[in-house]
Design a protein around this motif. Structure first.
Motif, PDB file in Angstrom:
ATOM      1  N   GLN A 145       0.814  -1.209   0.000  1.00  0.00           N
ATOM      2  CA  GLN A 145       0.000   0.000   0.000  1.00  0.00           C
ATOM      3  C   GLN A 145       0.855   1.270   0.000  1.00  0.00           C
ATOM      4  OE1 GLN A 145      -1.988  -1.306   3.681  1.00  0.00           O
ATOM      5  NE2 GLN A 145      -3.925  -1.240   2.567  1.00  0.00           N
ATOM      6  N   MET A 146       2.170   1.102  -0.154  1.00  0.00           N
ATOM      7  CA  MET A 146       3.091   2.233  -0.071  1.00  0.00           C
ATOM      8  C   MET A 146       3.871   2.385  -1.369  1.00  0.00           C
ATOM      9  SD  MET A 146       4.496   1.362   3.773  1.00  0.00           S
ATOM     10  CE  MET A 146       5.111   2.992   4.148  1.00  0.00           C
ATOM     11  N   SER A 147       4.361   3.598  -1.610  1.00  0.00           N
ATOM     12  CA  SER A 147       5.192   3.843  -2.790  1.00  0.00           C
ATOM     13  C   SER A 147       6.580   3.246  -2.575  1.00  0.00           C
ATOM     14  CB  SER A 147       5.319   5.345  -3.043  1.00  0.00           C
ATOM     15  OG  SER A 147       6.121   5.950  -2.034  1.00  0.00           O
ATOM     16  N   GLY A 148       7.362   3.178  -3.673  1.00  0.00           N
ATOM     17  CA  GLY A 148       8.722   2.648  -3.568  1.00  0.00           C
ATOM     18  C   GLY A 148       9.584   3.437  -2.602  1.00  0.00           C
ATOM     19  N   GLY A 149       9.470   4.767  -2.652  1.00  0.00           N
ATOM     20  CA  GLY A 149      10.250   5.603  -1.753  1.00  0.00           C
ATOM     21  C   GLY A 149       9.858   5.414  -0.300  1.00  0.00           C
ATOM     22  N   GLU A 150       8.561   5.266  -0.057  1.00  0.00           N
ATOM     23  CA  GLU A 150       8.089   5.031   1.307  1.00  0.00           C
ATOM     24  C   GLU A 150       8.580   3.681   1.822  1.00  0.00           C
ATOM     25  OE1 GLU A 150       3.875   7.543   1.304  1.00  0.00           O
ATOM     26  OE2 GLU A 150       3.916   5.481   0.548  1.00  0.00           O
ATOM     27  N   GLY A 174      18.772   2.398  -5.633  1.00  0.00           N
ATOM     28  CA  GLY A 174      18.908   1.933  -7.012  1.00  0.00           C
ATOM     29  C   GLY A 174      17.612   1.825  -7.782  1.00  0.00           C
ATOM     30  N   ASN A 175      16.494   1.660  -7.080  1.00  0.00           N
ATOM     31  CA  ASN A 175      15.208   1.489  -7.771  1.00  0.00           C
ATOM     32  C   ASN A 175      14.311   2.716  -7.689  1.00  0.00           C
ATOM     33  OD1 ASN A 175      15.483  -1.175  -8.750  1.00  0.00           O
ATOM     34  ND2 ASN A 175      15.182  -1.959  -6.684  1.00  0.00           N
ATOM     35  N   LEU A 176      14.869   3.855  -7.295  1.00  0.00           N
ATOM     36  CA  LEU A 176      14.050   5.040  -7.055  1.00  0.00           C
ATOM     37  C   LEU A 176      14.331   6.118  -8.104  1.00  0.00           C
ATOM     38  CD1 LEU A 176      14.528   5.265  -3.179  1.00  0.00           C
ATOM     39  CD2 LEU A 176      12.744   4.049  -4.450  1.00  0.00           C
ATOM     40  N   ASP A 177      13.333   6.967  -8.326  1.00  0.00           N
ATOM     41  CA  ASP A 177      13.519   8.100  -9.235  1.00  0.00           C
ATOM     42  C   ASP A 177      14.406   9.145  -8.567  1.00  0.00           C
ATOM     43  OD1 ASP A 177      11.764  10.413  -8.011  1.00  0.00           O
ATOM     44  OD2 ASP A 177      10.568   8.585  -7.835  1.00  0.00           O
ATOM     45  N   PRO A 178      14.970  10.095  -9.347  1.00  0.00           N
ATOM     46  CA  PRO A 178      15.936  11.042  -8.788  1.00  0.00           C
ATOM     47  C   PRO A 178      15.412  11.863  -7.614  1.00  0.00           C
ATOM     48  CG  PRO A 178      16.059  11.081 -11.179  1.00  0.00           C
ATOM     49  CD  PRO A 178      14.884  10.214 -10.828  1.00  0.00           C
ATOM     50  N   VAL A 179      14.181  12.329  -7.681  1.00  0.00           N
ATOM     51  CA  VAL A 179      13.641  13.151  -6.590  1.00  0.00           C
ATOM     52  C   VAL A 179      13.499  12.320  -5.316  1.00  0.00           C
ATOM     53  CG1 VAL A 179      11.635  14.471  -5.796  1.00  0.00           C
ATOM     54  CG2 VAL A 179      12.452  14.739  -8.144  1.00  0.00           C
ATOM     55  N   ARG A 183      15.491  12.479  -1.498  1.00  0.00           N
ATOM     56  CA  ARG A 183      14.741  12.524  -0.245  1.00  0.00           C
ATOM     57  C   ARG A 183      15.146  11.370   0.676  1.00  0.00           C
ATOM     58  NH1 ARG A 183       9.087  11.971  -1.727  1.00  0.00           N
ATOM     59  NH2 ARG A 183       9.352  14.087  -2.522  1.00  0.00           N
ATOM     60  N   VAL A 184      15.209  10.173   0.100  1.00  0.00           N
ATOM     61  CA  VAL A 184      15.564   8.989   0.893  1.00  0.00           C
ATOM     62  C   VAL A 184      16.992   9.106   1.416  1.00  0.00           C
ATOM     63  CG1 VAL A 184      16.027   6.509   0.744  1.00  0.00           C
ATOM     64  CG2 VAL A 184      13.904   7.438  -0.186  1.00  0.00           C
ATOM     65  N   PHE A 185      17.915   9.530   0.562  1.00  0.00           N
ATOM     66  CA  PHE A 185      19.309   9.605   0.976  1.00  0.00           C
ATOM     67  C   PHE A 185      19.523  10.694   2.019  1.00  0.00           C
ATOM     68  CE2 PHE A 185      23.942   9.889   0.390  1.00  0.00           C
ATOM     69  CZ  PHE A 185      24.246   8.543   0.428  1.00  0.00           C
ATOM     70  N   ALA A 186      18.829  11.811   1.844  1.00  0.00           N
ATOM     71  CA  ALA A 186      18.917  12.883   2.847  1.00  0.00           C
ATOM     72  C   ALA A 186      18.430  12.400   4.205  1.00  0.00           C
ATOM     73  CB  ALA A 186      18.104  14.087   2.385  1.00  0.00           C
ATOM     74  N   PHE A 206      26.506   8.489  -9.033  1.00  0.00           N
ATOM     75  CA  PHE A 206      27.587   9.410  -8.682  1.00  0.00           C
ATOM     76  C   PHE A 206      27.060  10.735  -8.137  1.00  0.00           C
ATOM     77  CE2 PHE A 206      29.675   6.395 -11.468  1.00  0.00           C
ATOM     78  CZ  PHE A 206      30.881   6.182 -10.819  1.00  0.00           C
ATOM     79  N   ALA A 207      25.786  11.046  -8.396  1.00  0.00           N
ATOM     80  CA  ALA A 207      25.216  12.268  -7.826  1.00  0.00           C
ATOM     81  C   ALA A 207      25.172  12.196  -6.303  1.00  0.00           C
ATOM     82  CB  ALA A 207      23.812  12.497  -8.388  1.00  0.00           C
TER      83      ALA A 207
END
Length: 229
Positions: A145-150, A174-179, A183-186, A206-207
């Motif tokens: 019930q959650m998005s990939g980022g969640e 690796g499976n997430l969009d840039p935005v 957010r996840v990495f921060a 590398f970003a």
């Protein structure tokens, strides 16, 4: 705690194949301090995963030492190494590996309860981590019930539930969009800096390296500073 969180000292790792021996790590050294975020980059097959598995006590090298908070981990038996993994190491993978039949809070609370924490205290810690992750209203939702980022933020919270000294992340976005990746990495950076953990991240993105204290790559089985071309 004084001293480095993680030390890899002269690690040798060899795979035996039908074609013969394949040396992957050759006298590899690494030192990570509390609050330090170190990136590991390089092409597939260069030995990144082998290094992560060795640091995380999932693979045993042919030679060398793995020191975690001053403990010589390779001198321990299987039970001792498992105890170290549960209490001192948090793992984050490219695929979140959440249990689909449990909700987000239960996925986070589970490693705490396995470690002996009472259910009520484990759920309170899970709820606190969900709030930090910006998912306070998602605790009762199952992964589907959650998005990939969640889902990946829940996986990070689960990895941090036992307050690990070392966090090992293998392509965590690796499976997430840039935005969503940003957010996840921060969120990961914020959490580990607050907790004072040491972090080792393998990534092809590398970003993300601009957020890291150091970036290393494997060259002929040894770690060297990564120098962009």
């Amino acid at each position: 705690m004084a001293g480095p969180v993680l030390e890899l000292i002269e690690i040798d790792r060899v795979y035996r194949t039908a074609a013969g021996e394949l040396p992957v790590l050759k006298g590899t050294d690494l030192r990570l301090n509390a609050g330090e975020l170190v990136g590991l980059v390089g092409p597939s097959g260069s030995g990144k995963s082998t290094l992560l598995h060795t640091a995380g006590l999932l693979e045993r090298p042919e030679a060398g030492k793995v020191m975690l908070d001053g403990i010589d981990c390779l001198s321990l038996d299987d039970k001792g190494r498992t105890a170290i993994r549960r209490s001192k190491i948090g793992f984050v993978y490219q695929f979140h590996h959440l249990l689909p039949e449990f909700n987000a809070a239960d996925n986070i609370a589970m490693p705490l309860m396995i470690a002996g924490v009472k259910k009520k205290a484990a759920r309170e810690k899970a709820d606190s981590l969900l709030e930090v992750m910006g998912l306070a209203d998602r605790g009762h939702h199952q992964p589907g019930q959650m998005s990939g980022g969640e889902q990946q933020r829940v996986a990070i919270a689960r990895a941090l539930a036992n307050d690990p000294r070392l966090v090992i992340a293998d392509e965590p976005t690796g499976n997430l969009d840039p935005v969503t990746t940003e957010r996840v990495f921060a969120t990961l950076i914020k959490m580990v800096k607050n907790e004072g953990a040491a972090v080792l991240v393998a990534t092809h993105n590398f970003a993300l390296t601009q957020h890291m204290d150091r970036v290393l790559t494997l060259q002929d089985g040894k770690l060297v500073d990564y120098k962009p071309e």
